[in-house]
Design a protein around this motif. Structure first.
Motif, PDB file in Angstrom:
ATOM      1  N   LEU A 121       0.873  -1.175   0.000  1.00 36.85           N
ATOM      2  CA  LEU A 121       0.000   0.000   0.000  1.00 36.85           C
ATOM      3  C   LEU A 121       0.909   1.223   0.000  1.00 36.85           C
ATOM      4  O   LEU A 121       1.427   1.635   1.052  1.00 36.85           O
ATOM      5  N   VAL A 122       1.128   1.799  -1.167  1.00 39.45           N
ATOM      6  CA  VAL A 122       2.108   2.880  -1.349  1.00 39.45           C
ATOM      7  C   VAL A 122       1.376   4.213  -1.469  1.00 39.45           C
ATOM      8  O   VAL A 122       0.512   4.392  -2.331  1.00 39.45           O
ATOM      9  N   THR A 123       1.721   5.155  -0.603  1.00 36.85           N
ATOM     10  CA  THR A 123       1.089   6.477  -0.618  1.00 36.85           C
ATOM     11  C   THR A 123       1.583   7.277  -1.827  1.00 36.85           C
ATOM     12  O   THR A 123       2.610   6.951  -2.427  1.00 36.85           O
ATOM     13  N   PRO A 124       0.879   8.353  -2.191  1.00 37.76           N
ATOM     14  CA  PRO A 124       1.336   9.179  -3.324  1.00 37.76           C
ATOM     15  C   PRO A 124       2.749   9.728  -3.137  1.00 37.76           C
ATOM     16  O   PRO A 124       3.440   9.985  -4.123  1.00 37.76           O
ATOM     17  N   ASP A 125       3.193   9.904  -1.895  1.00 36.81           N
ATOM     18  CA  ASP A 125       4.556  10.392  -1.669  1.00 36.81           C
ATOM     19  C   ASP A 125       5.542   9.258  -1.396  1.00 36.81           C
ATOM     20  O   ASP A 125       6.667   9.484  -0.959  1.00 36.81           O
ATOM     21  N   GLY A 126       5.130   8.018  -1.671  1.00 36.96           N
ATOM     22  CA  GLY A 126       6.084   6.921  -1.714  1.00 36.96           C
ATOM     23  C   GLY A 126       6.278   6.118  -0.451  1.00 36.96           C
ATOM     24  O   GLY A 126       7.174   5.271  -0.402  1.00 36.96           O
ATOM     25  N   TYR A 127       5.491   6.322   0.577  1.00 38.18           N
ATOM     26  CA  TYR A 127       5.634   5.544   1.807  1.00 38.18           C
ATOM     27  C   TYR A 127       4.750   4.296   1.754  1.00 38.18           C
ATOM     28  O   TYR A 127       3.599   4.354   1.293  1.00 38.18           O
ATOM     29  N   VAL A 128       5.283   3.190   2.238  1.00 35.89           N
ATOM     30  CA  VAL A 128       4.539   1.927   2.236  1.00 35.89           C
ATOM     31  C   VAL A 128       3.927   1.721   3.620  1.00 35.89           C
ATOM     32  O   VAL A 128       4.645   1.541   4.607  1.00 35.89           O
ATOM     33  N   LEU A 129       2.613   1.747   3.682  1.00 39.46           N
ATOM     34  CA  LEU A 129       1.914   1.685   4.974  1.00 39.46           C
ATOM     35  C   LEU A 129       1.612   0.261   5.407  1.00 39.46           C
ATOM     36  O   LEU A 129       1.451  -0.007   6.589  1.00 39.46           O
ATOM     37  N   GLY A 130       1.515  -0.641   4.455  1.00 40.49           N
ATOM     38  CA  GLY A 130       1.155  -2.026   4.759  1.00 40.49           C
ATOM     39  C   GLY A 130       0.912  -2.765   3.458  1.00 40.49           C
ATOM     40  O   GLY A 130       1.527  -2.446   2.435  1.00 40.49           O
ATOM     41  N   THR A 131      -0.012  -3.712   3.485  1.00 40.10           N
ATOM     42  CA  THR A 131      -0.283  -4.501   2.281  1.00 40.10           C
ATOM     43  C   THR A 131      -1.760  -4.830   2.160  1.00 40.10           C
ATOM     44  O   THR A 131      -2.497  -4.848   3.154  1.00 40.10           O
ATOM     45  N   LEU A 132      -2.147  -5.105   0.940  1.00 40.60           N
ATOM     46  CA  LEU A 132      -3.366  -5.861   0.672  1.00 40.60           C
ATOM     47  C   LEU A 132      -2.872  -7.261   0.334  1.00 40.60           C
ATOM     48  O   LEU A 132      -2.179  -7.458  -0.669  1.00 40.60           O
ATOM     49  N   CYS A 133      -3.173  -8.224   1.204  1.00 38.44           N
ATOM     50  CA  CYS A 133      -2.574  -9.549   1.028  1.00 38.44           C
ATOM     51  C   CYS A 133      -3.643 -10.639   1.033  1.00 38.44           C
ATOM     52  O   CYS A 133      -4.729 -10.467   1.594  1.00 38.44           O
ATOM     53  N   VAL A 134      -3.286 -11.764   0.403  1.00 35.82           N
ATOM     54  CA  VAL A 134      -4.151 -12.943   0.394  1.00 35.82           C
ATOM     55  C   VAL A 134      -3.330 -14.135   0.879  1.00 35.82           C
ATOM     56  O   VAL A 134      -2.109 -14.196   0.678  1.00 35.82           O
ATOM     57  N   LEU A 135      -4.001 -15.072   1.535  1.00 34.36           N
ATOM     58  CA  LEU A 135      -3.336 -16.267   2.045  1.00 34.36           C
ATOM     59  C   LEU A 135      -4.189 -17.490   1.735  1.00 34.36           C
ATOM     60  O   LEU A 135      -5.425 -17.396   1.616  1.00 34.36           O
ATOM     61  N   ASP A 136      -3.519 -18.629   1.651  1.00 30.79           N
ATOM     62  CA  ASP A 136      -4.219 -19.864   1.331  1.00 30.79           C
ATOM     63  C   ASP A 136      -3.665 -20.982   2.208  1.00 30.79           C
ATOM     64  O   ASP A 136      -2.544 -20.896   2.715  1.00 30.79           O
TER      65      ASP A 136
END
Length: 348
Positions: A121-136
């Protein structure tokens, strides 16, 4: 500088955490808009678990958690903390076969999770806040097309965050605007120097009281007060001391008069006081308390002590008498008090 390389540098992470805090998303309730994006991600990737995960200082917190109980896990149990250091989608085909994750609770539990894929999850100014993730629950791969779609959904999560941030800013602006309007309303009705009602505001309140008296309300009294020898105070000590004298008089009046009474600065060193539901003898007693308060409180910082005095005119507010006539009678009573030696109250 933005964490565009998704590195594990401490300084970059401190800035990333500050960026996360700016969105005010942590520990907020679950919302359908985020759950819908997680649901679509799970469907697109054919995965039973889908999370919108934000990596905080010592935990990962889930804004949406479909197929997984709980809203957060410790950071040392987070696959997402590895994902935010990568560019693109981070894929672990088999968590049980990866030494970094094989000991995690989600891998060792009774119904283990084996597969992970997380889009940052990358903000417009380039910081990664977390993820949208899937698991199985089974080891597997994720096609390039699915990774593209997962990244596209992650960008939608960021758009939701940006919308929330814009709404929060707008809400704050509305609060500030309302506060400014309130302050302007107060200033429009208040004398800046003394904090009492200004002439316009006092006149409005006086007209209201006069109208109520015409409907049978209890009688009211009106006091006009003028500081004695005020010009001499300004001439001898300067206008800043004159202003101090006006503020002291206003403060003492607030202490003497009731909360239901209306105090106003009529102009210069002249003040008016409206005393609802008050007989003339009661108003006379109040005026004596004003005289006594002034005698007991000389102007501070002046040597020798400067004791203020005030002359007053007092009249009953008669509903059958026009207000302008009442004010002229009151003014006449005040100047009678001045002629008779000042520091006294004369009833019109």
């Amino acid at each position: 500088m933005a964490n565009t390389a998704f590195s594990d540098v401490q300084g970059d992470d401190a800035e990333r955490l500050q960026a996360l805090q700016r969105y005010g998303i942590l520990d907020t309730p679950m919302e359908p808009a985020y759950d819908e994006l997680a649901d679509i991600a799970g469907h697109v990737c054919d995965a039973p678990v889908a999370l919108i995960s934000f990596v905080d200082r010592d935990r990962q917190w889930f804004k949406s958690a479909l197929g997984l109980p709980g809203r957060e896990t410790p950071l040392d149990q987070s696959v997402c903390r590895y994902a935010i250091r990568q560019s693109g989608v981070f894929v672990v085909p088999d968590l049980a076969q990866d030494a970094r994750f094989a000991h995690f609770g989600i891998v060792t539990q009774e119904n283990p999770l084996r597969f992970y894929a997380g889009a940052p999850l990358v903000t417009p100014d380039g910081y990664v806040l977390g993820t949208l993730c899937v698991l199985d629950h089974r080891p597997r791969e994720l096609s390039a097309r699915m990774q593209e779609l997962l990244s596209a959904l992650a960008r939608q999560v960021i758009r939701l965050l940006e919308l929330k941030r814009a709404n929060d800013r707008q809400g704050q602006m509305l609060v500030e605007l309302e506060e400014a309007r309130h302050q302007m309303a107060v200033l429009a009705h208040t004398d800046v120097l003394t904090g009492l009602a200004n002439r316009r505001s006092f006149t409005d309140r006086l007209r209201q009281e006069w109208a109520l008296l015409q409907r049978g309300r209890e009688p009211a009294c009106l006091l006009m007060m003028d500081l004695d020898h005020f010009k001499r105070v300004n001439d001898l000590y300067g206008h800043h001391v004159g202003d101090q004298a006006l503020r002291l008089f206003a403060t003492l009046c607030r202490e003497v008069f009731r909360a239901a009474d209306v105090l106003g600065r009529w102009g210069g060193e002249e003040f008016l006081a409206l005393l609802p539901a008050t007989r003339v003898d009661q108003a006379q007693a109040v005026s004596q308390r004003v005289h006594a308060a002034l005698a007991e409180h000389p102007l501070p910082g002046i040597e020798p002590p400067l004791v203020l005095a005030v002359s007053m005119g007092l009249t009953l507010l008669d509903p059958l008498r026009p207000l302008d006539v009442t004010l002229r009678l009151l003014d006449s009573a005040l100047y009678t008090a001045k002629r008779e030696g000042r520091s006294r109250t004369v009833v019109a």
